[in-house]
Design a protein around this motif. Structure first.
Motif, PDB file in Angstrom:
ATOM      1  N   VAL A 248       4.578   0.180  -3.782  1.00 55.85           N
ATOM      2  CA  VAL A 248       3.500   0.549  -4.379  1.00 55.85           C
ATOM      3  C   VAL A 248       3.042   2.000  -3.905  1.00 55.85           C
ATOM      4  N   LEU A 249       2.612   2.797  -4.880  1.00 55.51           N
ATOM      5  CA  LEU A 249       1.846   3.990  -4.483  1.00 55.51           C
ATOM      6  C   LEU A 249       0.230   3.809  -4.644  1.00 55.51           C
TER       7      LEU A 249
ATOM      8  N   LEU B  59      -4.959  -1.023   0.672  1.00 53.31           N
ATOM      9  CA  LEU B  59      -3.762  -0.687   1.564  1.00 53.31           C
ATOM     10  C   LEU B  59      -3.700  -1.781   2.733  1.00 53.31           C
ATOM     11  N   LEU B  60      -4.925  -2.125   3.101  1.00 52.12           N
ATOM     12  CA  LEU B  60      -4.868  -3.168   4.402  1.00 52.12           C
ATOM     13  C   LEU B  60      -4.251  -4.435   4.090  1.00 52.12           C
ATOM     14  N   ASP B  61      -4.542  -4.691   2.598  1.00 50.56           N
ATOM     15  CA  ASP B  61      -4.443  -6.108   1.941  1.00 50.56           C
ATOM     16  C   ASP B  61      -2.601  -5.887   1.549  1.00 50.56           C
TER      17      ASP B  61
ATOM     18  N   ASN C 183       7.277  -1.814   0.274  1.00 44.97           N
ATOM     19  CA  ASN C 183       6.897  -0.690   0.980  1.00 44.97           C
ATOM     20  C   ASN C 183       5.684  -0.182   0.117  1.00 44.97           C
ATOM     21  N   VAL C 184       4.770   0.511   0.955  1.00 45.66           N
ATOM     22  CA  VAL C 184       3.627   1.378   0.421  1.00 45.66           C
ATOM     23  C   VAL C 184       3.498   2.693   0.784  1.00 45.66           C
TER      24      VAL C 184
ATOM     25  N   GLN D 229       2.812   7.851   4.495  1.00 48.43           N
ATOM     26  CA  GLN D 229       1.537   8.461   4.185  1.00 48.43           C
ATOM     27  C   GLN D 229       1.873   9.851   3.669  1.00 48.43           C
ATOM     28  N   LYS D 230       1.378  10.215   2.258  1.00 50.31           N
ATOM     29  CA  LYS D 230       1.543  11.252   1.688  1.00 50.31           C
ATOM     30  C   LYS D 230       0.453  11.964   1.399  1.00 50.31           C
TER      31      LYS D 230
END
Length: 422
Positions: free
Chosen positions: A187-188, A200-202, A209-210, A231-232
């Motif tokens: 997921v992006l 994000l936290l969920d 991967n996130v 993080q990007k």
């Protein structure tokens, strides 16, 4: 004098209450079957049973990102309890209690959708309303319009190069309800607002991967995330199976979740209402709310990064002071000059783009409230409200994983204390 209120979310409810207090004949239209606006949770996304866009952007487990001590309407506090940061269900109960305490439901027509609002030659307004249950239409004339349709229901998605070639799923946070659909996905997540952080936290607990794309520079904000989170910086462009970021790096994804905000839209306003939305800047408005071209139409709730219910309340009182004739507005030329001064501050002093014209925030929102109070000679917002806002924003920016552990307590109109729960 007949006033039409469009929407019965947080801004609409206090608009109804104060219209009554000002001795006006008020009718409110709500397309849902209950009050609360975006705070009413539904599993539905897309269209509802009447073919209208689902209004709510509520997701499971949502808690406020502001403490209840500054979120209440003046003189109507939230019920006492230990926590300052409340669940969406608790907030909705508060609005229901507010409506019931002042008998506001008596003035609301539920499951009524405003189709069109247009001005008439005699400075009144024609409103066409669809009764959704009966599928009938009614035309009613009003002396004034208070637009309270909210601004968290029409998604904004950046027009990245390659959006049309990406083969995975693309979803806006407006349609995010829970993390289940993201299990084992790559997921992006784009965006670092409240919905982006909460998603994000969920999602980090269920996704393979996130990747979190944001431009938040403070390192303290981004520590202690799970090992499957990368993080990007901002996205440069998309490809058929991933994204290239502005630092030149590339990653693949199966799902993109856009937490990129919303657009101001008023599809029911005819083109001759005297307002336009240009790059999310609604103009010409006096003090972000009164239509300068036709001052008997006002919009409650446009500014963001504010103390929501407090601001809705003072905006409603401000607009109704002039709509009711208790005070006279400045001349049109003076209001336009004031608007240009606001643009000078936002665009030159603060360096904002046009789409951020209605963004206030610490150091600016309190000045805005004071100006409304002074111009209309109405009760101001207590200074403690803005002080708590500044503190809560500081907490959020320092540690978005734990900021909701803070508990606030008001001491008096100017001071408060706060402690952190362990």
């Amino acid at each position: 004098m007949k006033v039409c209120v469009i929407g019965t979310g947080a801004s609409g409810l206090c608009a109804i209450k104060h219209s009554i207090n000002y001795g006006l004949e008020v009718t409110a239209y709500e397309q849902a079957n209950e009050i609360g606006g975006t705070w009413v949770y539904t599993d539905d996304i897309g269209k509802d049973k009447y073919g209208l866009d689902v209004h709510s952007s509520m997701y499971q487990g949502l808690h406020t990102n502001l403490p209840k001590e500054l979120m209440h309407y003046p003189e109507f506090p939230f019920p006492e309890q230990e926590n300052s940061y409340l669940s969406a269900e608790e907030v909705l109960k508060y609005y229901q209690s507010y409506a019931d305490s002042f008998n506001l439901r008596n003035y609301i027509k539920f499951e009524h959708h405003v189709v069109r609002v247009r001005p008439l030659l005699n400075d009144t307004w024609e409103v066409i309303v669809r009764d959704l249950k009966r599928n009938t239409f009614e035309t009613v004339n009003y002396d004034a319009i208070l637009v309270c349709n909210g601004h968290y229901n029409t998604p904004f998605i950046p027009d990245y190069e390659g959006r049309d070639v990406f083969k995975g799923k693309q979803i806006h946070s407006h349609d995010y309800r829970c993390s289940d659909p993201y299990k084992d996905e790559s997921v992006l997540i784009i965006g670092n607002g409240p919905s982006g952080r909460d998603a994000l936290l969920d999602i980090q607990h269920v996704a393979a991967n996130v990747t979190w794309s944001h431009h938040w520079k403070s390192g303290s904000l981004i520590n202690n995330l799970r090992n499957n989170v990368t993080q990007k910086p901002d996205v440069l462009k998309l490809s058929k199976d991933g994204a290239i970021f502005i630092d030149g790096s590339y990653q693949q994804f199966s799902v993109i979740l856009y937490c990129t905000g919303y657009r101001y839209t008023f599809p029911f306003l005819s083109v001759d209402c005297g307002l336009m939305v240009n790059d999310n800047c609604v103009e010409p408005l006096y003090k972000h709310c009164i239509n300068i071209n036709r001052p008997t139409l006002a919009i409650i709730g446009l500014p963001n990064f504010i103390c929501p219910n407090q601001m809705f309340d003072i905006q409603a009182r401000f607009c109704l002071t002039f709509i009711s004739g208790r005070r006279k507005l400045p001349k049109k030329e003076e209001m336009l000059k004031d608007l240009e001064n606001d643009k000078q501050i936002q665009f030159i002093e603060r360096g904002f783009s046009k789409k951020k014209f209605h963004l206030l925030g610490v150091g600016y929102h309190e000045k805005y409230y004071d100006s409304l109070s002074e111009i209309a000679d109405i009760d101001p917002i207590e200074p403690v409200i803005s002080k708590m806002f500044e503190k809560s924003m500081s907490n959020l920016h320092q540690d978005f994983l734990n900021f909701r552990k803070e508990v606030f307590k008001v001491i008096d109109s100017k001071s408060f204390i706060s402690t952190s729960k362990q």
